[in-house]
Scaffold this motif. Structure first.
Motif, mmCIF file in Angstrom:
data_model
loop_
_atom_site.group_PDB
_atom_site.id
_atom_site.type_symbol
_atom_site.label_atom_id
_atom_site.label_comp_id
_atom_site.label_asym_id
_atom_site.label_seq_id
_atom_site.Cartn_x
_atom_site.Cartn_y
_atom_site.Cartn_z
ATOM 1 N N VAL A 1 0.836 -1.202 0.000
ATOM 2 C CA VAL A 1 0.000 0.000 0.000
ATOM 3 C C VAL A 1 0.874 1.257 0.000
ATOM 4 O O VAL A 1 0.588 2.224 -0.697
ATOM 5 C CB VAL A 1 -0.969 -0.015 1.209
ATOM 6 N N LEU A 2 1.945 1.228 0.767
ATOM 7 C CA LEU A 2 2.856 2.373 0.814
ATOM 8 C C LEU A 2 3.491 2.623 -0.546
ATOM 9 O O LEU A 2 3.568 3.774 -1.008
ATOM 10 C CB LEU A 2 3.940 2.138 1.862
ATOM 11 N N MET A 3 3.922 1.583 -1.218
ATOM 12 C CA MET A 3 4.563 1.751 -2.529
ATOM 13 C C MET A 3 3.575 2.261 -3.568
ATOM 14 O O MET A 3 3.919 3.102 -4.402
ATOM 15 C CB MET A 3 5.188 0.441 -2.980
ATOM 16 N N VAL A 4 2.355 1.772 -3.537
ATOM 17 C CA VAL A 4 1.340 2.223 -4.484
ATOM 18 C C VAL A 4 1.012 3.692 -4.235
ATOM 19 O O VAL A 4 0.856 4.482 -5.171
ATOM 20 C CB VAL A 4 0.077 1.347 -4.383
ATOM 21 N N THR A 5 0.932 4.075 -2.985
ATOM 22 C CA THR A 5 0.605 5.456 -2.646
ATOM 23 C C THR A 5 1.722 6.401 -3.070
ATOM 24 O O THR A 5 1.470 7.469 -3.632
ATOM 25 C CB THR A 5 0.381 5.598 -1.121
ATOM 26 N N VAL A 6 2.957 6.017 -2.831
ATOM 27 C CA VAL A 6 4.089 6.877 -3.185
ATOM 28 C C VAL A 6 4.235 6.989 -4.693
ATOM 29 O O VAL A 6 4.482 8.066 -5.222
ATOM 30 C CB VAL A 6 5.390 6.339 -2.544
ATOM 31 N N SER A 7 4.074 5.901 -5.421
ATOM 32 C CA SER A 7 4.244 5.953 -6.875
ATOM 33 C C SER A 7 3.088 6.677 -7.547
ATOM 34 O O SER A 7 3.257 7.230 -8.624
ATOM 35 C CB SER A 7 4.393 4.553 -7.448
ATOM 36 N N GLY A 8 1.918 6.724 -6.927
ATOM 37 C CA GLY A 8 0.769 7.396 -7.518
ATOM 38 C C GLY A 8 0.691 8.866 -7.179
ATOM 39 O O GLY A 8 -0.091 9.600 -7.760
ATOM 40 N N ALA A 9 1.491 9.341 -6.247
ATOM 41 C CA ALA A 9 1.442 10.732 -5.821
ATOM 42 C C ALA A 9 2.106 11.631 -6.856
ATOM 43 O O ALA A 9 3.124 11.270 -7.431
ATOM 44 C CB ALA A 9 2.133 10.901 -4.471
ATOM 45 N N PRO A 10 1.535 12.789 -7.105
ATOM 46 C CA PRO A 10 2.184 13.726 -8.027
ATOM 47 C C PRO A 10 3.453 14.294 -7.408
ATOM 48 O O PRO A 10 3.569 14.394 -6.193
ATOM 49 C CB PRO A 10 1.132 14.820 -8.219
ATOM 50 N N GLU A 11 4.392 14.654 -8.254
ATOM 51 C CA GLU A 11 5.665 15.178 -7.780
ATOM 52 C C GLU A 11 5.828 16.610 -8.290
ATOM 53 O O GLU A 11 6.427 16.830 -9.332
ATOM 54 C CB GLU A 11 6.811 14.302 -8.264
ATOM 55 N N PRO A 12 5.302 17.583 -7.574
ATOM 56 C CA PRO A 12 5.377 18.962 -8.066
ATOM 57 C C PRO A 12 6.785 19.528 -8.068
ATOM 58 O O PRO A 12 7.079 20.436 -8.815
ATOM 59 C CB PRO A 12 4.490 19.733 -7.075
ATOM 60 N N ARG A 13 7.672 18.983 -7.254
ATOM 61 C CA ARG A 13 9.025 19.537 -7.198
ATOM 62 C C ARG A 13 9.760 19.318 -8.508
ATOM 63 O O ARG A 13 10.620 20.102 -8.866
ATOM 64 C CB ARG A 13 9.802 18.930 -6.045
ATOM 65 N N TRP A 14 9.430 18.262 -9.245
ATOM 66 C CA TRP A 14 10.110 18.009 -10.505
ATOM 67 C C TRP A 14 9.630 18.956 -11.592
ATOM 68 O O TRP A 14 10.350 19.242 -12.536
ATOM 69 C CB TRP A 14 9.912 16.566 -10.945
ATOM 70 N N LYS A 15 8.407 19.446 -11.473
ATOM 71 C CA LYS A 15 7.890 20.348 -12.495
ATOM 72 C C LYS A 15 8.685 21.647 -12.526
ATOM 73 O O LYS A 15 8.926 22.201 -13.589
ATOM 74 C CB LYS A 15 6.413 20.641 -12.237
ATOM 75 N N VAL A 16 9.099 22.115 -11.360
ATOM 76 C CA VAL A 16 9.878 23.346 -11.310
ATOM 77 C C VAL A 16 11.217 23.135 -12.005
ATOM 78 O O VAL A 16 11.668 23.974 -12.799
ATOM 79 C CB VAL A 16 10.085 23.792 -9.844
ATOM 80 N N LEU A 17 11.851 22.003 -11.740
ATOM 81 C CA LEU A 17 13.140 21.724 -12.370
ATOM 82 C C LEU A 17 13.002 21.561 -13.878
ATOM 83 O O LEU A 17 13.881 21.981 -14.637
ATOM 84 C CB LEU A 17 13.770 20.480 -11.753
ATOM 85 N N LYS A 18 11.907 20.974 -14.313
ATOM 86 C CA LYS A 18 11.694 20.812 -15.757
ATOM 87 C C LYS A 18 11.485 22.159 -16.430
ATOM 88 O O LYS A 18 11.953 22.373 -17.553
ATOM 89 C CB LYS A 18 10.498 19.894 -16.014
#
Length: 63
Positions: free
Chosen positions: A15-32
């Motif tokens: 459950v932890l792995m599914v939750t972490v992999s499904g979460a959006p990662e806004p910090r990467w958008k800034v770097l992109k």
């Protein structure tokens, strides 16, 4: 009893792995966005190269 603890631990990890992999990662958008801006600046410098050369040669002829 031990099987139940092991099963619950494995289920919690899943459950932890599914939750972490499904979460959006806004910090990467800034770097992109920063990377895209850098690429645009690099491309504009490359495109402006011939124009700068022409201006430089015109200035040399003018002297």
């Amino acid at each position: 009893m031990n099987f139940t603890k092991i099963f619950l631990f494995v289920f919690a990890c899943f459950v932890l792995m599914v939750t972490v992999s499904g979460a959006p990662e806004p910090r990467w958008k800034v770097l992109k966005k920063i990377e895209k801006a850098g690429q645009r600046i690099r491309d504009s410098i490359i495109k402006a190269g011939p124009a700068v050369a022409v201006v430089g040669s015109a200035a040399a002829i003018g002297k």
